[in-house]
Write a protein that holds these residues in place. Structure first.
Motif, short mmCIF file in Angstrom:
data_model
loop_
_atom_site.label_atom_id
_atom_site.label_comp_id
_atom_site.label_asym_id
_atom_site.label_seq_id
_atom_site.Cartn_x
_atom_site.Cartn_y
_atom_site.Cartn_z
N ASN A 183 -5.53 5.33 0.93
CA ASN A 183 -4.35 4.60 1.38
C ASN A 183 -3.56 5.32 2.47
OD1 ASN A 183 -4.68 2.33 -0.09
ND2 ASN A 183 -3.11 2.77 -1.60
N HIS B 57 0.80 -1.24 0.00
CA HIS B 57 0.00 0.00 0.00
C HIS B 57 0.82 1.27 0.00
CE1 HIS B 57 -3.68 -2.21 0.58
NE2 HIS B 57 -3.11 -2.90 1.53
N GLU C 125 -7.47 6.55 -4.56
CA GLU C 125 -6.65 5.49 -3.96
C GLU C 125 -5.68 6.10 -2.96
OE1 GLU C 125 -3.11 2.54 -5.37
OE2 GLU C 125 -4.61 3.07 -6.87
N GLY D 76 1.61 6.87 1.62
CA GLY D 76 0.58 6.25 0.80
C GLY D 76 1.02 6.23 -0.65
N VAL E 169 -1.91 3.53 5.58
CA VAL E 169 -0.45 3.42 5.69
C VAL E 169 0.03 4.01 7.01
CG1 VAL E 169 1.73 4.28 4.72
CG2 VAL E 169 0.00 3.27 3.22
#
Ligand SMILES: [Zn+2]
Length: 122
Positions: free
Chosen positions: A67, A30, A63, A42, A71
């Motif tokens: 993320n 990730h 995304e 991220g 993260v």
């Protein structure tokens, strides 16, 4: 850490090493190492790529947004686990970081990387 038996500590050490490996796998999936301090960031795969399709870019921003908190959470957990392993090496594992009191075995079983006793839990 007299309240912990060596066999318990060995068991938690194994658990922590397993958890650390899993976290590193998740972080690699990730995120990516962004800077020299080793902080994970991220990952927005391909955001800087040559394809400039606006739809792709939107997907990638989405995304990135989803993320980054993940993260950060993985990174914080990874840090806890690393510290716990270091404490085993130093012989201070199982002691509260606030008061040096013993962390109850039941609490460690739930969370082997716990930093504090129940009294000083967040
Ligand atoms: Zn405490």
């Amino acid at each position: 850490m007299k309240h912990l038996r060596q066999t318990d500590i060995d068991e938690f050490h194994d658990l922590l090493e397993t958890e650390k490996a899993q976290l590193e796998e998740d972080l690699a999936a990730h995120g990516r190492v962004q800077n020299e301090s080793g902080d994970w960031q991220g990952n927005s795969s391909g955001l800087m790529g040559e394809e400039a399709d606006p739809n792709d870019a939107a997907d990638q921003i989405e995304e990135l947004v989803t993320n980054v908190p993940l993260v950060e959470e993985l990174e914080a957990k990874h840090h806890d686990v690393e510290d716990a392993i270091e404490k085993i090496d130093r012989g201070t594992y199982g002691l509260c970081e606030e008061c040096d009191g013993p962390i109850p075995l039941a609490r460690i079983k739930v969370n082997p990387s716990a930093r504090t006793c129940l009294e000083h839990a967040e």
